[in-house]
Write an enzyme that holds these catalytic residues in place. Structure first.
Site, mmCIF file in Angstrom:
data_model
loop_
_atom_site.group_PDB
_atom_site.id
_atom_site.type_symbol
_atom_site.label_atom_id
_atom_site.label_comp_id
_atom_site.label_asym_id
_atom_site.label_seq_id
_atom_site.Cartn_x
_atom_site.Cartn_y
_atom_site.Cartn_z
ATOM 1 C CE LYS A 85 10.977 59.913 34.021
ATOM 2 N NZ LYS A 85 10.187 60.837 33.195
ATOM 3 C CG ASP A 121 7.251 63.082 34.293
ATOM 4 O OD1 ASP A 121 7.881 64.093 34.654
ATOM 5 O OD2 ASP A 121 7.803 62.003 34.001
HETATM 6 P P1 NDP Z 1 10.526 56.609 26.148
HETATM 7 O O1 NDP Z 1 11.848 56.076 25.736
HETATM 8 O O2 NDP Z 1 9.766 55.953 27.227
HETATM 9 O O3 NDP Z 1 9.562 56.662 24.830
HETATM 10 C C1 NDP Z 1 10.053 57.105 23.586
HETATM 11 C C2 NDP Z 1 8.918 57.149 22.549
HETATM 12 O O4 NDP Z 1 9.473 57.619 21.317
HETATM 13 C C3 NDP Z 1 8.284 55.803 22.254
HETATM 14 O O5 NDP Z 1 6.929 56.015 21.946
HETATM 15 C C4 NDP Z 1 9.051 55.340 21.013
HETATM 16 O O6 NDP Z 1 8.320 54.499 20.147
HETATM 17 C C5 NDP Z 1 9.236 56.659 20.290
HETATM 18 N N1 NDP Z 1 10.377 56.589 19.380
HETATM 19 C C6 NDP Z 1 11.688 56.458 19.716
HETATM 20 N N2 NDP Z 1 12.448 56.406 18.595
HETATM 21 C C7 NDP Z 1 11.577 56.508 17.539
HETATM 22 C C8 NDP Z 1 11.756 56.527 16.118
HETATM 23 N N3 NDP Z 1 12.968 56.447 15.559
HETATM 24 N N4 NDP Z 1 10.638 56.643 15.335
HETATM 25 C C9 NDP Z 1 9.415 56.743 15.891
HETATM 26 N N5 NDP Z 1 9.178 56.722 17.224
HETATM 27 C C10 NDP Z 1 10.262 56.609 18.032
HETATM 28 O O7 NDP Z 1 10.786 58.148 26.489
HETATM 29 P P2 NDP Z 1 9.921 59.108 27.452
HETATM 30 O O8 NDP Z 1 8.495 58.963 27.111
HETATM 31 O O9 NDP Z 1 10.352 58.940 28.847
HETATM 32 O O10 NDP Z 1 10.461 60.551 26.980
HETATM 33 C C11 NDP Z 1 10.125 61.049 25.703
HETATM 34 C C12 NDP Z 1 10.643 62.482 25.575
HETATM 35 O O11 NDP Z 1 9.987 63.291 26.515
HETATM 36 C C13 NDP Z 1 12.148 62.611 25.856
HETATM 37 O O12 NDP Z 1 12.696 63.445 24.855
HETATM 38 C C14 NDP Z 1 12.210 63.276 27.223
HETATM 39 O O13 NDP Z 1 13.340 64.125 27.344
HETATM 40 C C15 NDP Z 1 10.915 64.094 27.216
HETATM 41 N N6 NDP Z 1 10.406 64.331 28.568
HETATM 42 C C16 NDP Z 1 10.189 65.627 28.957
HETATM 43 C C17 NDP Z 1 9.704 65.894 30.222
HETATM 44 C C18 NDP Z 1 9.492 67.304 30.643
HETATM 45 O O14 NDP Z 1 9.307 67.548 31.848
HETATM 46 N N7 NDP Z 1 9.468 68.253 29.743
HETATM 47 C C19 NDP Z 1 9.396 64.821 31.182
HETATM 48 C C20 NDP Z 1 9.595 63.483 30.650
HETATM 49 C C21 NDP Z 1 10.103 63.274 29.388
HETATM 50 P P3 NDP Z 1 8.393 52.877 20.302
HETATM 51 O O15 NDP Z 1 7.415 52.549 21.396
HETATM 52 O O16 NDP Z 1 7.977 52.380 18.971
HETATM 53 O O17 NDP Z 1 9.813 52.532 20.666
#
Ligand code: NDP
Length: 302
Positions: A85, A121
């Site tokens: 993205k 989004d």
């Molecule tokens: P990103 O990978 O960009 O962000 C992931 C986030 O989760 C970060 O804030 C990360 O924190 C946090 N995270 C990951 N692992 C952990 C952990 N073990 N403990 C605590 N925090 C954690 O993902 P996206 O933002 O693109 O997507 C997030 C979710 O949203 C996904 O499940 C995706 O499927 C869903 N989504 C749904 C959409 C819809 O239309 N319904 C559209 C877009 C996304 P850190 O910064 O510390 O790594």
């Protein structure tokens, strides 16, 4: 449309692909469990338009070639999902203002042979919230997570709410979003970043009327349990969890406690409808898309 009867006697409706069929799709990795092909192909079929939607697995490091392929094969548009993205911006000819400010693209559309990047989004998330609650203005909001979805939602929410707190494991990423919010909305919205832990959840969620979870499905239940155990969610609160798995225990508990809730399926369908409009120039048959999404989710292994 061709009807095909398979061995079990089930009749399937297959699109007729011809030299005139327009191709749209999805690029990302993984894409096997995506609901988007079911959503878009159902919409194309219901309006009887000659489009087809195909998922393309594009690994990290293969993005330049994939965008070259989209150009040379005349693909009309694609959705973009993880991990591309952000990286995809540098391969496109034009980026619309929203996607540029957010720094992420989830939809590409071919316009006069040039590839334009857009981001639907955040707009879809806002539409989902607006469906639950007549006005967001004046509210105190909390976003859990600071990845791509959080950034897109924060961009739109920051123009509407009065206060916005972003809680994230890596606090510096949440701070980068709040710094951007100050650029996007000036001093209109008071915003702050926090680490993600029991104390920050207690402090921020207890005073919020709007909660958006963007933590992935394998991460969130731990934090969702805290929110329920500490009775931080309940009457007067509106909650969007962007995940769209079949069973969502947290949302069920929050709803039982009186909160208005939506899961990410509605957001997914709404962002698909916005992409559909960009590609076809027509209003999306949103009920057909929602029905297809629910059916595809029921049969998927996610
Ligand atoms: P990103 O990978 O960009 O962000 C992931 C986030 O989760 C970060 O804030 C990360 O924190 C946090 N995270 C990951 N692992 C952990 C952990 N073990 N403990 C605590 N925090 C954690 O993902 P996206 O933002 O693109 O997507 C997030 C979710 O949203 C996904 O499940 C995706 O499927 C869903 N989504 C749904 C959409 C819809 O239309 N319904 C559209 C877009 C996304 P850190 O910064 O510390 O790594």
């Amino acid at each position: 449309m061709n009807d095909l009867t398979i061995a079990s006697g089930t009749s399937l409706s297959l699109p007729t692909i011809s030299g005139a069929t327009k191709v749209c799709g999805l690029i990302g990795d993984p894409i096997e469990h995506s609901l988007s092909p079911a959503i878009h192909n159902a919409a194309f079929r219901s309006l009887d338009i000659d489009f087809v939607y195909v998922p393309f697995r594009v690994r990290r490091g293969e993005l330049a070639e994939a965008i070259g392929g989209i150009r040379s094969l005349g693909v009309l548009g694609v959705n973009v999902t993880m991990p591309h993205k952000t990286d995809v911006l540098r391969f496109l000819d034009m980026i619309d203002r929203t996607a540029r400010e957010i720094g992420a693209v989830n939809t590409i559309v071919r316009n006069d042979g040039r590839l334009q990047g857009c981001n639907t989004d955040g707009q879809a998330a806002l539409a989902s919230l607006a469906n639950l609650r007549s006005s967001l203005s004046g509210s105190t909001a909390v976003i859990l997570g600071a990845g791509g979805a959080a950034r897109a939602i924060a961009y739109h929410l920051s123009k509407m709410v009065e206060e916005l707190a972003i809680l994230n494991r890596t606090r510096s990423k949440a701070s980068r979003i709040t710094a951007k919010i100050r650029m996007w909305s000036g001093t209109r919205t008071s915003c702050r970043s926090q680490g993600l832990n029991r104390a920050s959840l207690r402090k921020e969620v207890s005073r919020a009327s709007l909660l958006v979870n963007t933590l992935p499905v394998h991460v969130f239940p731990r934090f969702g349990k805290i929110l329920v155990q500490e009775k931080l969610v309940g009457r007067g609160m509106t909650i969007l969890d962007v995940n769209y798995q079949r069973e969502n225990e947290f949302l069920a508990e929050a709803q039982l406690a009186g909160a208005k809730v939506a899961d990410g399926l509605d957001m997914l369908v709404r962002q698909a409808a916005l992409s559909f409009r960009l590609w076809t120039g027509r209003d999306a048959p949103i009920d057909v898309m929602r029905g297809a999404a629910i059916q595809a989710r029921a049969t998927s292994s996610r």
